[in-house]
Motif scaffolding. Structure first.
Motif, short mmCIF file in Angstrom:
data_model
loop_
_atom_site.label_atom_id
_atom_site.label_comp_id
_atom_site.label_asym_id
_atom_site.label_seq_id
_atom_site.Cartn_x
_atom_site.Cartn_y
_atom_site.Cartn_z
N THR A 49 1.16 -1.31 0.07
CA THR A 49 -0.05 -0.08 0.28
C THR A 49 0.81 1.56 0.16
OG1 THR A 49 0.13 0.27 2.41
CG2 THR A 49 -1.54 -1.44 1.00
N SER A 50 -0.07 2.19 -0.40
CA SER A 50 1.17 3.25 -0.02
C SER A 50 1.40 3.54 1.41
CB SER A 50 -0.13 4.71 -0.32
OG SER A 50 -1.98 5.14 0.37
N HIS A 51 0.54 4.05 2.22
CA HIS A 51 1.69 2.55 3.47
C HIS A 51 2.65 2.61 3.72
CE1 HIS A 51 -2.21 4.90 5.14
NE2 HIS A 51 -3.13 3.63 5.04
N ALA A 52 2.94 1.56 3.35
CA ALA A 52 4.65 1.06 3.39
C ALA A 52 5.33 1.53 2.30
CB ALA A 52 3.92 -0.39 2.37
N TYR A 53 5.01 2.28 1.03
CA TYR A 53 5.86 3.49 0.54
C TYR A 53 6.15 4.47 1.50
CZ TYR A 53 7.35 6.54 -2.73
OH TYR A 53 8.19 7.73 -3.36
N ARG A 54 5.66 5.39 2.20
CA ARG A 54 5.67 6.03 2.42
C ARG A 54 6.79 5.47 4.07
NH1 ARG A 54 3.06 10.24 0.30
NH2 ARG A 54 0.91 9.78 -0.59
N LEU A 55 6.59 4.29 5.26
CA LEU A 55 7.04 4.09 5.79
C LEU A 55 8.36 4.37 4.63
CD1 LEU A 55 7.32 3.10 8.73
CD2 LEU A 55 5.95 1.18 8.18
N PHE A 56 8.71 3.34 4.05
CA PHE A 56 10.38 3.06 3.43
C PHE A 56 10.68 4.42 3.59
CE2 PHE A 56 13.12 3.02 0.07
CZ PHE A 56 13.30 1.34 -0.14
N VAL A 57 10.06 5.07 3.07
CA VAL A 57 10.89 6.68 2.43
C VAL A 57 10.75 7.21 3.81
CG1 VAL A 57 9.94 9.31 2.00
CG2 VAL A 57 9.79 6.97 0.19
N GLN A 58 9.98 7.59 4.97
CA GLN A 58 10.36 7.41 6.34
C GLN A 58 11.26 7.28 6.95
OE1 GLN A 58 6.38 8.57 8.64
NE2 GLN A 58 8.02 7.76 10.72
N GLU A 59 12.07 6.32 6.72
CA GLU A 59 12.26 5.28 7.85
C GLU A 59 13.88 5.15 6.88
OE1 GLU A 59 12.34 1.60 9.71
OE2 GLU A 59 9.87 2.20 10.91
N ASN A 60 14.31 5.37 5.97
CA ASN A 60 15.07 6.24 5.08
C ASN A 60 15.84 7.46 5.05
OD1 ASN A 60 16.37 3.42 4.62
ND2 ASN A 60 14.02 2.83 4.00
N GLY A 61 15.04 8.36 5.63
CA GLY A 61 14.63 9.74 5.57
C GLY A 61 15.44 10.55 4.10
N LEU A 62 14.12 9.31 3.05
CA LEU A 62 14.61 10.15 1.23
C LEU A 62 13.80 11.24 0.99
CD1 LEU A 62 13.37 6.39 0.53
CD2 LEU A 62 15.45 7.89 0.72
N GLU A 63 13.05 11.84 2.25
CA GLU A 63 11.88 12.27 1.45
C GLU A 63 13.03 13.91 1.40
OE1 GLU A 63 8.08 15.77 3.29
OE2 GLU A 63 8.31 13.77 3.72
N LYS A 64 13.65 14.36 2.34
CA LYS A 64 15.17 15.30 2.20
C LYS A 64 15.81 15.18 1.20
CE LYS A 64 18.23 17.59 4.93
NZ LYS A 64 19.34 17.67 6.22
N ILE A 65 16.37 14.20 0.93
CA ILE A 65 16.49 13.95 0.22
C ILE A 65 16.39 13.98 -1.72
CG2 ILE A 65 18.21 11.81 -1.43
CD1 ILE A 65 18.54 10.52 1.38
N ILE A 66 15.15 14.02 -1.75
CA ILE A 66 13.95 13.92 -3.50
C ILE A 66 14.09 15.48 -2.87
CG2 ILE A 66 12.20 13.95 -3.50
CD1 ILE A 66 12.06 11.12 -2.48
N THR A 67 13.73 16.24 -1.97
CA THR A 67 13.61 17.60 -1.92
C THR A 67 14.91 18.35 -2.53
OG1 THR A 67 11.59 17.22 -0.10
CG2 THR A 67 12.33 19.48 -0.74
#
Length: 797
Positions: A49-67
């Motif tokens: 689910t989208s929840h699994a994706y967002r958890l993957f992004v969150q736990e690896n700190g990817l949002e900051k890198i993407i931004t």
């Protein structure tokens, strides 16, 4: 986070869950549940689910890198390629959150148990939460991986799916359509593989992808896994079926069967390669991937899916070679033609066009001119000049940034459902795919005209042609009491005219289908042993490959070609004129010279009705009759009316009708109507006698004018004397209308005069003509001429 929301079984979700599992997986879930009642098999599976994706992004700190990466792209600090590579690398080096990996592997184990396989092979597909919406298609923007087996391989493929959310083309697409990169999530569908690697697979649409004609299902098919079609690597088989007749079990409404080259196929790989391309055998290349019954089954399934969703659909299917069963593996709304205004239609005229260079499958119905840029790889983007014609072998989603800058596209490989075709439609670009040799015959810097406005075959012409475009709204076309019908000849172009509010087809020329689609003289098929020319024999053998009886090739191709025309206006009438070649034209068909006499004046020679009962052509006419019988009885188009050309006397009419009856085409049986061309003065003089033998007349104004005035219509020296408005010709027309109506026999006219001369159209209306049949590009002007004439008559009464 609730672990129950990280993975969901496909049959537990539906269209309401797009935010949770994306458009692709939501659609799969919807089908699994809804199609049970229709006995349509859909492979089992589950989705992250989208929840699994967002958890993957969150736990690896990817949002900051993407931004940061996207900000650098926007500021010009980094290129698109650098940005995409940077983000994808971070995804691939990220760690799986324990609870996500646990839920994926647990579901995979359960799926394997259900399939009774230890470590089942699965398809791993990306499904973005904003894709496959009616207003935005993300087709091909993310990755899919086939033949994935084992826990380690599954987790690796899932991670690659996440990373594919930031491919160069996906970033470009979201920027173009205004989607916030961080608000789009990715769901992963894990679905049991259908063993189409040893079977076949393909794509089908419940609407004609080029014209928007909504009464057909278009199916593409190739050997092996379906990615070969989507990637445009193969020229697939193509089938077209007519929806309104699919529920009739005794009918077989297949309007087209086109054999594709299918030179390679995608199968299971070995080692590190999950899949691989291999050559197909010569036998496989010359064999259709689907039987007629399978084509009809898939078509019925497509209609059931469309009915459930309530919109035209784009559907993927697969045939398992181990059990010979068909499956539906994906369905999504069609996002191009279904959004077009069905009340509008556009016509193009091309003048001063140069020599034809290449041809292929036409995508769209437009025309483009420009300078060729030949590229081998999307990495050559810097070499592309905006507004040029892109020429390449085939495309995949990495080509999109270049494609959206092009005026038109030409590829060596692919069919109507290849990536190049799909993206070209979405971008509104004309494209010609499957040319086979465009990259060899076109070169960078060459000025060309790309035409998709001439039917289902597209052409590339040398030089820049003159193009005129005319867009018409059906709402602006007046209604008339006099029927205005269409003259149609080319089956490949017929669907273009489905929006035209015509009263039917007043003239469908059989000889066009024979000359352009069959190409072989009928008697050369019926008496092949009499064809001695080795080149002709070779061409006939090649064209009729796959037909044990050569005459069956003629019958099927003719019936199917005419069916496309009949389908366009069904249930309105379609008047099919039996073959009206002159002897010199027949002789030019493959193998034709041995069967045709040499005549000084073929225009008034051995043509029309006189051929049909002649010993030298009666077998050919029997084949024509068999094709019409197949068209009406097997395919189901009983709206077809037969018309006999150049019938000189009532005695000759009797002989033709007798021959037709002996071939199962008796006038009146199963509602069969037989019309006659009125083009010889004797037809007018003896109108009463002819009207007792036929159900209707169609005045051929060209022949009637030349025979009334004694002017060869092809003689340039006498062109000033050829005049349909001559009083003698008009007397002939008025006379036959009056005499025919005394016996309640309908009279129409098919000719160019009403298009060119408003006064002639008014004359026909005053004379009481029942119908006028014109070329499609003349329809609107003639309709307006007729409306004015009818209004003038009412005003003067």
């Amino acid at each position: 986070m609730n672990e129950d929301r990280l993975v969901i079984w496909l049959d537990e979700c539906g269209r309401k869950d797009i935010d949770l599992v994306g458009g692709k997986n939501a659609s799969l879930g919807e089908m699994l549940d809804a199609m049970k009642a229709n006995d349509i098999p859909v492979p089992q599976g589950f989705a992250t689910t989208s929840h699994a994706y967002r958890l993957f992004v969150q736990e690896n700190g990817l949002e900051k890198i993407i931004t940061e990466a996207l900000s650098d792209l926007a500021d010009g600090v980094s290129s698109l390629q650098e940005t995409g590579a940077r983000i994808r690398s971070e995804f691939m080096h990220a760690r799986w959150p324990h609870q996500v990996a646990k839920r994926i592997l647990s579901a995979y184990a359960r799926l394997s148990e259900r399939l009774l396989i230890d470590g089942a092979d699965v398809a791993v597909r990306s499904s973005a939460t904003a894709e496959d919406l009616p207003e935005a298609s993300f087709a091909g923007q993310q990755e899919s991986f086939l033949n994935i087996r084992g826990e380690e391989a599954l987790l690796a493929a899932c991670k690659r799916c996440y990373a594919s959310l930031f491919t160069d083309r996906a970033i470009t697409y979201r920027n173009l359509h205004g989607f916030d990169h961080l608000k789009v999530a990715l769901s992963i569908g894990i679905q049991a593989m259908v063993r189409s690697d040893v079977g076949s697979s393909g794509v089908m649409f419940t609407i004609d992808t080029e014209t928007g004609f909504d009464k057909v299902v278009v199916i593409n098919a190739a050997w092996g896994l379906g990615e070969s079609i989507v990637q445009g690597k193969v020229e697939p088989d193509e089938f077209v079926t007519f929806k309104p007749f699919l529920d009739h079990k005794r009918r077989k409404p297949i309007l087209e069967k086109r054999l594709g080259a299918k030179q390679i196929k995608l199968i299971y790989g070995s080692g590190d390669e999950a899949t691989q391309y291999v050559p197909t055998s010569v036998e496989a290349q010359s064999t259709y991937c689907l039987s007629d019954s399978e084509v009809l089954t898939l078509s019925r399934w497509a209609c059931a899916i469309e009915q459930h969703y309530g919109v035209p659909m784009d559907i993927e299917w697969a045939k398992d070679g181990t059990n010979e069963r068909l499956y539906i593996v994906q369905a999504r709304p069609e996002t191009v033609q279904s959004r077009n205004d069905s009340s509008l239609f556009t016509t193009y005229e091309i003048a001063s066009k140069g020599q034809q260079i290449v041809s292929g499958v036409s995508v769209g119905d437009a025309v483009a001119t420009g300078r060729v840029v030949l590229l081998e790889s999307p990495e050559q983007i810097s070499e592309f000049v905006d507004g040029s014609i892109l020429v390449t072998g085939d495309t995949d989603p990495d080509w999109v940034p270049i494609m959206k800058r092009a005026a038109g596209i030409v590829t060596d490989h692919g069919g109507r459902t290849s990536h190049a075709a799909i993206v070209s439609r979405e971008l509104g670009l004309p494209a010609i795919v499957g040319t086979r040799d465009a990259t060899r015959r076109l070169h960078t810097g060459q000025d060309v005209t790309l035409s998709c406005a001439e039917g289902d075959v597209g052409f590339v012409y040398e030089g820049v042609a003159q193009i005129s475009r005319n867009t018409i709204s059906a709402e602006d076309i007046p209604e008339t009491e006099t029927q205005v019908m269409l003259n149609l000849a080319n089956p490949g172009a017929a669907f273009r005219w489905w929006k035209v509010p015509a009263d039917g087809v007043g003239l469908a020329r059989m000889e066009f289908v024979i000359g352009n689609h069959i190409k072989i003289h009928p008697m050369a098929l019926a008496r092949f042993d009499e064809v001695k020319d080795e080149q002709a024999r070779s061409e006939i053998e090649s064209l009729t490959a796959g037909y044990p009886r050569k005459r069956d090739f003629f019958i099927e191709k003719l019936a199917v070609g005419l069916a496309r025309i009949a389908a366009t206006v069904h249930p309105k009438p379609v008047i099919v004129r039996m073959s009206d070649f002159k002897t010199n034209e027949y002789a030019n068909l493959i193998g034709g010279r041995v069967f045709e006499p040499v005549e000084e004046n073929p225009m008034i020679g051995f043509r029309g009705a006189s051929r049909y009962y002649s010993e030298s052509y009666e077998t050919g006419f029997a084949m024509e009759c068999e094709a019409i019988a197949k068209l009406r009885d097997e395919l189901g188009f009983d709206n077809v009316i037969v018309m006999i050309p150049f019938c000189r006397s009532p005695a000759e009419a009797d002989r033709v009708l007798e021959v037709m009856a002996s071939k199962g085409m008796k006038r009146g049986d199963n509602g069969l109507q037989v019309f006659m061309m009125c083009e010889v003065p004797s037809n007018v003089i003896l109108a009463d006698a002819f009207a007792r033998r036929f159900d209707g007349f169609s005045i051929g104004s060209n022949d009637l004018t030349q025979l009334t005035l004694g002017v060869d219509r092809d003689n340039e020296i006498l062109s000033d004397l050829f005049d349909e408005e001559n009083d003698a010709v008009k007397w002939m027309i008025s006379k036959v209308i009056v005499d025919a109506h005394k016996l309640d026999t309908r009279v129409g006219l098919c000719g160019q005069a009403p298009s060119d001369k408003p006064g002639f159209a008014e004359f026909l209306v005053r004379s009481g003509i029942d119908s006028i049949s014109v070329t499609p590009d003349s329809f609107v002007s003639v309709k307006k001429h007729v409306a004015c004439a009818e209004q003038h008559l009412r005003d003067t009464k």
